[in-house]
Design an enzyme around this catalytic site. Structure first.
Site, PDB file in Angstrom:
ATOM      1  N   PRO A   1     -39.010  20.947  38.767  1.00 28.15           N
ATOM      2  CA  PRO A   1     -39.129  19.580  38.520  1.00 28.15           C
ATOM      3  C   PRO A   1     -39.564  19.031  37.522  1.00 28.15           C
ATOM      4  CG  PRO A   1     -40.770  20.398  39.996  1.00 28.15           C
ATOM      5  CD  PRO A   1     -40.145  21.486  39.809  1.00 28.15           C
ATOM      6  N   ASN A   2     -38.728  18.025  37.139  1.00 31.21           N
ATOM      7  CA  ASN A   2     -38.872  17.107  35.693  1.00 31.21           C
ATOM      8  C   ASN A   2     -38.499  18.064  34.528  1.00 31.21           C
ATOM      9  OD1 ASN A   2     -39.994  14.956  37.249  1.00 31.21           O
ATOM     10  ND2 ASN A   2     -41.774  16.215  37.530  1.00 31.21           N
TER      11      ASN A   2
ATOM     12  N   ARG B   1     -40.322  12.856  26.420  1.00 29.49           N
ATOM     13  CA  ARG B   1     -41.701  12.515  26.184  1.00 29.49           C
ATOM     14  C   ARG B   1     -42.703  13.613  26.142  1.00 29.49           C
ATOM     15  NH1 ARG B   1     -44.597  11.831  30.998  1.00 29.49           N
ATOM     16  NH2 ARG B   1     -43.153  12.384  32.783  1.00 29.49           N
TER      17      ARG B   1
ATOM     18  N   TYR C   1     -45.443  19.711  25.548  1.00 29.87           N
ATOM     19  CA  TYR C   1     -44.013  20.377  25.991  1.00 29.87           C
ATOM     20  C   TYR C   1     -43.099  20.902  24.909  1.00 29.87           C
ATOM     21  CZ  TYR C   1     -45.798  19.233  30.279  1.00 29.87           C
ATOM     22  OH  TYR C   1     -46.793  19.234  31.764  1.00 29.87           O
TER      23      TYR C   1
ATOM     24  N   ASN D   1     -39.828  28.963  35.438  1.00 28.69           N
ATOM     25  CA  ASN D   1     -40.801  27.952  35.446  1.00 28.69           C
ATOM     26  C   ASN D   1     -40.821  26.945  36.448  1.00 28.69           C
ATOM     27  OD1 ASN D   1     -42.676  26.073  34.559  1.00 28.69           O
ATOM     28  ND2 ASN D   1     -41.883  25.813  32.603  1.00 28.69           N
TER      29      ASN D   1
ATOM     30  N   ALA E   1     -44.442  21.740  38.191  1.00 25.51           N
ATOM     31  CA  ALA E   1     -45.592  21.317  39.148  1.00 25.51           C
ATOM     32  C   ALA E   1     -45.847  22.257  40.515  1.00 25.51           C
ATOM     33  CB  ALA E   1     -45.434  20.064  39.706  1.00 25.51           C
TER      34      ALA E   1
ATOM     35  N   GLU F   1     -42.898  34.623  34.766  1.00 23.48           N
ATOM     36  CA  GLU F   1     -43.297  33.403  35.080  1.00 23.48           C
ATOM     37  C   GLU F   1     -43.621  32.715  33.618  1.00 23.48           C
ATOM     38  OE1 GLU F   1     -46.751  32.875  37.364  1.00 23.48           O
ATOM     39  OE2 GLU F   1     -47.029  30.467  37.036  1.00 23.48           O
TER      40      GLU F   1
ATOM     41  N   HIS G   1     -44.609  29.202  31.064  1.00 28.84           N
ATOM     42  CA  HIS G   1     -44.849  27.740  31.150  1.00 28.84           C
ATOM     43  C   HIS G   1     -44.906  27.481  29.526  1.00 28.84           C
ATOM     44  CE1 HIS G   1     -46.097  27.628  35.342  1.00 28.84           C
ATOM     45  NE2 HIS G   1     -46.410  28.565  35.311  1.00 28.84           N
TER      46      HIS G   1
ATOM     47  N   ARG H   1     -55.738  23.424  30.218  1.00 24.84           N
ATOM     48  CA  ARG H   1     -55.488  22.101  30.869  1.00 24.84           C
ATOM     49  C   ARG H   1     -56.287  21.560  31.684  1.00 24.84           C
ATOM     50  NH1 ARG H   1     -49.310  20.841  30.872  1.00 24.84           N
ATOM     51  NH2 ARG H   1     -49.828  18.835  31.086  1.00 24.84           N
TER      52      ARG H   1
HETATM   53  O1  CA2 Z   1     -46.074  23.882  31.041  1.00 22.81           O
HETATM   54  C1  CA2 Z   1     -45.337  23.903  31.808  1.00 22.81           C
HETATM   55  O2  CA2 Z   1     -44.145  24.659  31.601  1.00 22.81           O
HETATM   56  C2  CA2 Z   1     -45.486  23.578  33.015  1.00 22.81           C
HETATM   57  O3  CA2 Z   1     -44.964  24.133  33.934  1.00 22.81           O
HETATM   58  C3  CA2 Z   1     -44.583  21.906  33.005  1.00 22.81           C
HETATM   59  C4  CA2 Z   1     -44.990  21.246  34.371  1.00 22.81           C
HETATM   60  C5  CA2 Z   1     -46.420  21.143  34.645  1.00 22.81           C
HETATM   61  O4  CA2 Z   1     -46.498  20.469  35.908  1.00 22.81           O
HETATM   62  C6  CA2 Z   1     -47.131  22.560  34.675  1.00 22.81           C
HETATM   63  O5  CA2 Z   1     -48.637  22.569  34.955  1.00 22.81           O
HETATM   64  C7  CA2 Z   1     -46.920  23.258  33.441  1.00 22.81           C
HETATM   65  C8  CA2 Z   1     -44.471  19.564  34.086  1.00 22.81           C
HETATM   66  C9  CA2 Z   1     -43.087  19.568  33.629  1.00 22.81           C
HETATM   67  C10 CA2 Z   1     -42.740  18.212  33.337  1.00 22.81           C
HETATM   68  O6  CA2 Z   1     -41.804  17.964  32.485  1.00 22.81           O
HETATM   69  C11 CA2 Z   1     -41.784  17.041  31.462  1.00 22.81           C
HETATM   70  C12 CA2 Z   1     -40.577  16.661  30.934  1.00 22.81           C
HETATM   71  C13 CA2 Z   1     -40.348  15.627  30.092  1.00 22.81           C
HETATM   72  C14 CA2 Z   1     -41.359  14.956  29.775  1.00 22.81           C
HETATM   73  C15 CA2 Z   1     -42.704  15.304  30.215  1.00 22.81           C
HETATM   74  C16 CA2 Z   1     -42.675  16.340  31.251  1.00 22.81           C
END
Ligand code: CA2
Length: 147
Positions: free
Chosen positions: A11-12, A19, A24, A75, A78, A99, A101, A108
């Site tokens: 997700p996301n 952003r 990231y 990946n 969350a 896996e 990240h 973090r």
């Molecule tokens: O570091 C990573 O790859 C994470 O899997 C990214 C997740 C986070 O919840 C994990 O703890 C670590 C969050 C992805 C959010 O993606 C975004 C995309 C665009 C802007 C901000 C965040």
């Protein structure tokens, strides 16, 4: 021999590049997928990428990987920190799973340090941004070539 590898983004991650580049990176998900496809072409690997914001869709895609792919890069975003369903689905697989990240989840917030996948995957690559996915592809190839 051509190997088929599946990449699942959680997700996301479809919003990457819009952003939080300091956390990231600046690459978009399309950039990451294109880099993976190119990297795969130089190694005779066919890469298929899938992204979902829904836990159940990710579980279904993992189940569908059985018999279709020889390795999985995931990946779970969350869901890494919450999803026993994704862990159980990964446990169904006999193929190597890595896996990834983008950020180093271990430096973090405390809630990001625990992964429900870390002890059921071949390995975890964290903190190297987009490069981590390419490292994961090479890690899977290395495992496949040993077996
Ligand atoms: O570091 C990573 O790859 C994470 O899997 C990214 C997740 C986070 O919840 C994990 O703890 C670590 C969050 C992805 C959010 O993606 C975004 C995309 C665009 C802007 C901000 C965040």
């Amino acid at each position: 021999m051509t190997h088929k590898i599946l990449v699942i983004h959680g997700p996301n991650l479809n919003m990457l590049g819009t952003r939080e580049p300091e956390t990231y990176g600046a690459a978009t998900l399309a950039d990451i997928n294109a880099a993976l496809v190119l990297h795969g072409q130089t190694r005779d690997v066919e890469v298929t990428a899938f992204q979902s914001n829904l836990e159940g869709e990710m579980v279904e895609k993992i189940q569908q990987a059985i018999g279709m792919y020889e390795g999985l890069i995931i990946n779970p975003a969350a869901y890494t920190h919450t999803s026993i369903a994704i862990r159980d689905a990964v446990l169904l697989l006999t193929m190597p799973v890595v896996e990834v990240h983008l950020s180093n989840i271990h430096k973090r917030e405390p809630f990001r340090r625990h992964s429900y996948l870390s002890d059921v995957v071949a390995g975890q690559i964290v903190g190297f941004g987009m490069q981590g996915y390419l490292m994961a592809l090479d890690a899977i190839l290395h495992i496949l070539q040993k077996s």
